[in-house]
Structures are given as structure tokens and as C-alpha cells.
Design an enzyme around this catalytic site. Structure first.
Site, PDB file in Angstrom:
ATOM      1  CB  THR A   8      63.769  63.326  89.284  1.00  0.00           C
ATOM      2  OG1 THR A   8      63.014  64.474  88.869  1.00  0.00           O
ATOM      3  CG2 THR A   8      64.188  63.495  90.738  1.00  0.00           C
ATOM      4  N   GLY A  15      65.670  66.060  80.753  1.00  0.00           N
ATOM      5  CA  GLY A  15      66.481  65.572  81.860  1.00  0.00           C
ATOM      6  C   GLY A  15      67.856  65.109  81.420  1.00  0.00           C
ATOM      7  CE1 TYR A 193      53.169  67.427  81.905  1.00  0.00           C
ATOM      8  CE2 TYR A 193      52.370  69.463  80.917  1.00  0.00           C
ATOM      9  CZ  TYR A 193      53.420  68.637  81.284  1.00  0.00           C
ATOM     10  OH  TYR A 193      54.720  69.043  81.069  1.00  0.00           O
TER      11      TYR A 193
END
Length: 332
Positions: A8, A15, A193
Site C-alpha cells: 500500500t 513505497g 501522526y
């Protein structure tokens, strides 16, 4: 049969670098890249095939901040694959990040500035908001969306004969002080976060307790400080240009300054090559880079309480039941 790997947040940063590095490690895998929209997915696939033209690369559209999108993607993946060998839960957001320059100056005066710069502890705040499902956006995208995805893909993941792996992208910014069970979505704070990444660590720990015997193993990694689209939003571009030479210098003292997405994916790739039954579920694996640019992985015990992990898991299950009631048409 080739190993199937789902990533993902594959369209950029760690990524995308991870996808490239995984194919360098094993060109026989079937790589499935998950991005928020079709255009990004196809563009990412084209970029990967430009350097790995014989690779098996497929795409799936999934917005981790939308439960409907997650359920549709999970249904598609269940139809397409018989099993998933690796799921890299990498997608994440950090909306409207701000630097607390007063705290940074205080850290400089008290000698804590290096610690603050390597963990962002005390100097980073973010502005969160509710998403379309009525959930806090950072919590939903960074943790809960991935949790629902894993739950929906459980039939493809749990197999005693051949273990499956979950590898979560956490952070050195994951801190207990930013997390509260009574406000696990972090609706009342300004460090959403950090809270979501600490909750990620807790979730990984409890998933191991629940599912190792069924052939599912979970690990968490920290990519270090990587310069990506997420990072560049923290400060104006001209300031980053001024700071970059200093940051390369800091790397001689702060090994977590990986700086490039390629370096940041080091721990992910290392875990890809390990046997899960020999890994410590209470350890976070950090991507590190020496001052001269050598990449390596450092294992550090996580500051997590297993009882808190269990309680969070139960809250996530309760939230799952509440939020998926209106999506019965997307559930099998």
C-alpha cells in the site's frame, strides 16, 4: 507458485522504492501495488515495468481513508488471489504538519536538539479532521484502514503450511506520551501522526499474539527520516534547500537520517528475507545509514505494554462492528 506481495502507498516515497527493491531481490514475485486512484496505480506500474520489464505487476485501487474503498479492494483481492505472502502496510498521511520553532530552540539550549531532530519529539504538530466515515483522518488512514484491510483479507493470510507476513511502516515518532486509550483516534491532541504510529506498534504486537499459531506474523519498521512528499510539506522548499547540506552532515551523528526512499526501505527488504518465526514481535526494525552511506538494519525493543495492546485491539474490533454496519452490501 510465485509469492504474492501487496504494497500500500506504492506510488511514491518509501513505497515506490520498496517495490523496486523487492523486484531486485526476487524478480519472480507477483507484485500488487495499491494506490488511491487508477491513474496513480497505472502510472506507478508503468514506472516499475520500465526498469523491470519482465516483472508481474498488477494494481488495485484503495483509499485507506475510505471504508467503502477498502471493502471493494479486499473483495477484488479475494477474487484475484488464493493467498497473500506479504502485505506491506505502508500508506500513511501527515496533514498540515508544523514545526514548533520555540520547542526546537529550547532543545538547542538544553542539548536535546539531536534527539528532537531524529524523533521529531516535541517539535512536530499536525492538524487533523474527520473523514467521510466520521473517523479522525490520520487514525483512519494510518492504522484503522489497514486494520480493516487485514481483517477482510484474513482468508488469504492465515495458513499454517506457509506463513504470511504483515509489515507495517511505523516511525521513531511513535510515542506512548502522544497516545491515549480513552482518545485512541487522537481527536483532542495535536500529535495525531505520532499517536497513530504508536497505535500501529500496539496493533502489530497483539496480532502476533492472536495469529502466529495460524501462520500470520506481523512486524513493524521505521524507515528513518526520508525526504519524500510527506516530509517536504513540513517546511517551505527554499528552507529545505538551505538545510539539506546540514542534514547530510547530521547523518554522521544520526544514523536514522536515511534521507532517500531507497535507504528508508532497507528494513522492509531485510524483513522480506527473514524467517518470521525467528523474529522478536516486540522489536521495531529501523532502517539506518552510516555517514558514508552504508545501509543497515538496527533492531530496537519497542516501548509497548501488551495489556494496552490487547485493550486497543478490542476497541478496534468494536469500532469495526460499528462502522461497517452501513456497508453490509460490500461484505460477504
Amino acid at each position: 507458485m510465485e509469492r504474492v506481495v501487496l504494497v500500500t502507498g506504492a506510488s511514491g516515497g518509501v513505497g515506490f522504492a520498496l517495490c523496486q527493491r523487492l523486484l531486485e531481490e526476487d524478480g519472480r514475485i507477483h507484485l500488487c501495488i495499491a494506490c488511491r486512484n487508477v491513474e496513480k496505480s497505472e502510472a506507478t506500474r508503468d514506472l516499475i515495468l520500465a526498469t523491470h520489464p519482465t516483472a508481474q505487476v498488477s494494481t488495485v485501487e484503495v483509499d485507506l481513508g475510505s471504508l467503502a474503498s477498502i471493502l471493494r479492494a479486499a473483495r477484488e483481492l479475494r477474487c484475484r488471489f488464493q493467498r497473500l505472502d506479504f502485505v506491506f502496510l505502508n500508506a500513511g498521511i501527515m496533514p498540515n504538519p508544523h514545526v514548533n520553532f520555540k520547542a526546537l530552540w529550547h532543545g538547542l539550549l538544553t542539548g536535546k536538539v539531536l534527539h528532537m531532530l531524529t524523533t521529531a519529539e516535541g517539535i512536530m504538530t499536525q492538524t487533523d479532521r474527520l473523514n467521510g466515515d466520521g473517523l479522525q483522518e490520520v487514525f483512519a488512514t494510518n492504522l484503522f484502514g489497514h486494520f480493516i484491510l487485514v481483517r477482510q483479507l484474513q482468508s488469504l493470510l492465515c495458513g499454517k503450511e506457509k506463513p504470511s507476513r504483515l509489515i507495517w511502516t511505523s516511525s521513531s515518532n511513535a510515542r506512548e506520551s502522544a497516545f491515549s486509550l480513552s482518545d485512541y483516534q487522537h481527536a483532542k491532541g495535536q500529535e495525531s501522526y505520532s499517536s497513530s504510529k504508536y497505535a500501529t506498534d500496539l496493533t502489530s504486537v497483539v496480532l502476533n499474539r492472536k495469529f502466529n499459531t495460524q501462520g500470520l506474523y506481523s512486524s513493524v519498521v521505521c524507515p528513518g527520516l526520508v525526504m519524500s512528499n510527506m516530509t517536504y510539506r513540513i517546511l517551505p522548499v527554499f528552507l529545505w534547500k538551505l538545510l539539506m547540506p546540514i542534514m547530510w552532515l547530521i547523518r554522521f551523528f544520526a544514523k536514522t537520517y536515511t534521507l532517500t526512499p531507497y535507504n528508508g526501505a532497507e528494513a522492509h527488504v531485510w524483513l522480506f528475507k527473514q524467517k518470521p518465526e525467528y523474529l522478536d514481535s516486540l522489536v521495531k526494525y529501523h532502517s539506518c545509514t552510516s555517514g558514508l552511506g552504508k545501509c543497515y538494519v538496527e533492531a530496537r525493543k519497542m516501548d509497548v505494554d501488551e495489556d494496552t495492546a490487547e485493550k486497543l485491539y478490542q476497541k478496534l474490533l468494536e469500532l469495526e462492528e460499528q462502522t461497517l454496519e452501513k456497508y453490509h452490501d460490500l461484505l460477504d
